[in-house]
Design a protein around this motif. Structure first.
Motif: not given
Length: 407
Positions: A227-231, A275-276, A278, A280-281, A322
């Motif tokens: 569930s990373t929020r990295s960008v 943005e926003p 992510r 992963s998305t 995921e």
């Protein structure tokens, strides 16, 4: 006590809001994919821009080491392999308890597959009570409970390296068996960036020393982020979205005197079109289960204190449930067969753990300190202090009142 009846009146509005945000997010993903395709067509140009104007950017973006649309299927791991993992927990110091001290508990796990060997699942608790443990950090303006977290991070790495290297190195060793050392979370310790140099060195020196042991023993190290929020990838796409020929943020977007955003850019910048969103998305849209994305090199400032071989690279791995971010030192990323073997073992771990690496989950279960454990620790500590001849042992009046509420 929580009144669910009062909350129930608010939830319908919340559901409608989330449905609206989901529709907006779907459109944003479409724009992100279009921008990714455009960026791939201009890949070499963007690489040159990043190299030339990187010090003028006001955002942090990763450096792509492979094409942006890379999608590689990971091989099935060898039947015989070994997985090492550690995780930590703690009891924070409190002036309301019977003694001002703290405890760090490191859970360690070693799982063997296809070898008919018993696993290792245990934990190593250590209590800290000396003045140098409790008050040294205050000379740097760091709270004791904050310093505790930093020390726990270093301890997790040290225990991991000691366990893994001790297993792999001895005569009749197991060096020929594929293996991987795993930790929960990022290998980029960005929270150390703003520490004074002396304090930062006290944490990084043992931590990077543990990494060196793993590298010299050829044990691949990975950090697994669920569930990373990295960008960092999305931020790279901002170079493509920049309306200017040269991505010079400090000239185009910042006020020359105040060094703050110009009034017209206070809310958002032109390059923040997706943005926003992510990372992963974005990758979830075109990676299939068992695929990894291209490799990236992180550019976090704290990495300037890491040796070259341990610069942190990352990729995104579709594990089925995921898209997770997997980080590894550069020496692992540059060894293609080793990287494929390592990611294959991670995929197997996720499958065995029903969506999350089983070794990391078990390390957490070994490390976690529940409320009952905390109570037993302080009860045991009280007994030892009384045996030592200390008197007037007890918790503060505030803590006593909280424990005996009549409400």
């Amino acid at each position: 006590m929580l009144d669910l009846i009062k909350l129930a009146r608010q939830l319908p509005d919340m559901g409608a809001h989330l449905q609206e945000q989901a529709a907006i997010g779907h459109e944003r993903i479409g724009r992100g994919l279009s921008l990714l395709q455009e960026a791939q067509e201009d890949f070499k140009v963007l690489q040159a821009q990043q190299q030339t104007w990187g010090d003028r950017l006001i955002f942090n973006c990763g450096i792509p080491l492979e094409p942006l649309d890379t999608r590689i299927s990971i091989s099935t791991p060898a039947r015989a392999h070994t997985v090492f993992a550690t995780d930590g927990s703690q009891i924070a110091p409190s002036h309301h308890e019977i003694a001002y001290c703290y405890l760090i508990n490191i859970g360690r796990v070693m799982l063997h597959y296809g070898q008919s060997l018993h696993p290792l699942l245990d934990h190593l608790p250590e209590v800290f009570y000396r003045n140098e443990d409790l008050y040294t950090s205050r000379k740097w303006g760091i709270r004791t409970d904050e310093w505790l977290g930093y020390r726990r991070t270093a301890a997790e790495a040290e225990v991991l390296a000691e366990m893994a290297c001790k297993w792999v190195l001895p005569p009749g060793s197991h060096a020929h068996i594929p293996n991987v050392a795993m930790v929960d979370g990022s290998l980029v310790y960005w929270f150390l960036e703003n520490l004074p140099a002396e304090a930062r060195q006290q944490i990084l020196e043992p931590l990077l020393g543990a990494w060196q042991q793993l590298r010299e023993t050829c044990i691949p190290l990975v950090g697994y982020l669920s569930s990373t929020r990295s960008v960092e990838v999305v931020h790279f796409l901002r170079l493509q979205a920049c309306p200017h020929g040269q991505p010079d943020c400090q000239t185009h977007c910042l006020d020359g005197e105040t060094k703050e955003r110009k009034p017209e850019f206070r809310e958002t910048l032109p390059c923040q079109a997706i943005e926003p969103l992510r990372d992963s998305t974005l990758f979830e849209t075109f990676l299939k289960p068992g695929d990894r994305s291209g490799l990236w090199l992180s550019q976090a400032r704290i990495l300037s204190h890491y040796p070259a071989a341990d610069q942190v690279c990352f990729c995104y791995l579709h594990v089925g449930t995921e898209v997770a971010r997997v980080e590894m030192p550069r020496w692992v990323a540059e060894d293609a067969p080793l990287l494929d073997q390592t990611l294959g073992i991670i995929l197997a771990q996720v499958q065995k753990g029903f969506g999350y690496p089983v070794a990391i989950a078990e390390a957490h279960n070994q490390a976690v300190i529940r409320g009952s454990d905390r109570a037993r620790f302080f009860a045991f500590l009280e007994q030892q202090l009384l045996k030592a001849g200390l008197k007037n042992i007890g918790v503060s009046s505030k803590e006593t009142r909280k424990r005996g509420s009549v409400a």
